[in-house]
Design an enzyme around this catalytic site. Sequence first.
Site, mmCIF file in Angstrom:
data_model
loop_
_atom_site.group_PDB
_atom_site.id
_atom_site.type_symbol
_atom_site.label_atom_id
_atom_site.label_comp_id
_atom_site.label_asym_id
_atom_site.label_seq_id
_atom_site.Cartn_x
_atom_site.Cartn_y
_atom_site.Cartn_z
ATOM 1 N N HIS A 154 -19.571 20.852 25.900
ATOM 2 C CA HIS A 154 -18.288 20.159 26.320
ATOM 3 C C HIS A 154 -17.456 21.357 26.254
ATOM 4 O O HIS A 154 -17.271 21.978 25.188
ATOM 5 C CB HIS A 154 -17.910 19.281 25.406
ATOM 6 N N CYS A 155 -16.976 21.768 27.473
ATOM 7 C CA CYS A 155 -16.021 22.841 27.775
ATOM 8 C C CYS A 155 -14.417 22.545 27.354
ATOM 9 O O CYS A 155 -13.909 21.743 28.202
ATOM 10 C CB CYS A 155 -16.262 23.487 29.062
#
Length: 354
Positions: A154-155
Amino acid sequence: KFYFKGRLMFGPDARSLIVTILLILVPVVIFCTFVATKLLHKFPAYNTGYAILVVAVFFTIYVLGLLLLTATRDPGIIPRNSHPPEEEMGYESPASVEASGRSAPGQQFSRTKEVFVNGQPVRVKYCETCMLYRPPRCSHCSVCNNCVEKFDHHCPWVGQCIGKVAPLTPEVQRNYCCFFLFVSSSAVLCIFVFSISALDIKFLANDYGSVWKAIKESPASVVLMAYCFVLLWFVGGLTGFHLYLIGTNQTTYENFRYRVDSRLRIYDRGCLTNFNDVFCVKAEPSRNNFRAYVHEEASKPPKISLQETEADEYGEDRRVKVEDDLDIGDDLLKISQRHEFEEGGDIRNRGSYR
C-alpha cells in the site's frame, strides 16, 4: 472513494495524493520560471532552449498522468462474499460439543487449505473480513480493508494499494505497471531538472568567473539541484528495487516477509517472461462493477429451533398448543374441584342418614 459515478476510484487516504502532486508540480514550476526561461537564448541552434522548456512541461504532465492512473485504477480488489463458503462448512465439530454430551449445531471450517500452483502445494488462508479463501499471493490490506490480488504494497504517496498481475491468469493486469512507470519517470525527471540546473550554474560561472557569484545569481538552480539529489535517492533506489522484483517475479510484501523462503521460486517464470507479464499483457476489466447500483441482499430465513420443528411436524403452532394446554389445565382443575365437592356432599349425606 468514488468520483464521476464510479469511473475514478481512490483509496481511503487519497488526501496524500495532493501532497505528492505538490512535491512534483512546485519544483517544476520553479524550474520553468527561474531556470528554463533564462536558457531560451543560450542555445541559438535549433531552438534548443525552447526544447528544454517544452520537454519539462510535457514530461511533468506524463508523470502526473501516471500518478493519477495508479491512484484511480483497481489494484485487483476481490469481491467480498455475503456469507462464508457453504461448501467448506462442517458440523458437529469437537469444539461445539456441549458439556452435557449433546452436540450443538455450529458451523466450522478450516482456516487454511492447500491449492496447487505449477504442480506444487501452496497454503492459502481464509479471510474473516471478506469471508473467502484468498487466492495465492493475495493479502488483505489493513488500510483499504480489502483483499487484493497479488498484493505488492500500500503506497501512502499514491493513497492506493498496488497490485501486480494476477497469479494464475497473467493476462489480467493491475495498476503495478503504472506505478513502476510513475516511479521510474519521476527518477528521470529528477535527473533532467538536476542536469539543466547544473548547466545553468555552469553558464553563470563562466559569465561571472566565479561559482559563488553564479550561486548568488541563481539560487533557484542550487535549491533544485539539492532537492532533486535527495529525491533521486528515493525514487531511483525504488526503481532499481522494483526492477529486481519484476525480474524475479516477487512482490514487495513477499520480499520483506518471505525473503529466505524457497517457495517463491515456484512463481518465477524466467526474467524475460516476468517482464513480459508486467509490461506486455492485456489489461482486463475489474472483477468489480463499481458503477453498478447496490442491491439489498435478501434477508436470510430465521433459524428454526428444534421445538418449532416438532410443532411444524405435528401441524400445530406452538403458541396455540400452549394456549390449548392452559385451557385443558383449567378444565381439569374445574373437574377435580367438582369431584371433590360431590364426594364431600356424599360424605355429609351418609352421615345424616346414619
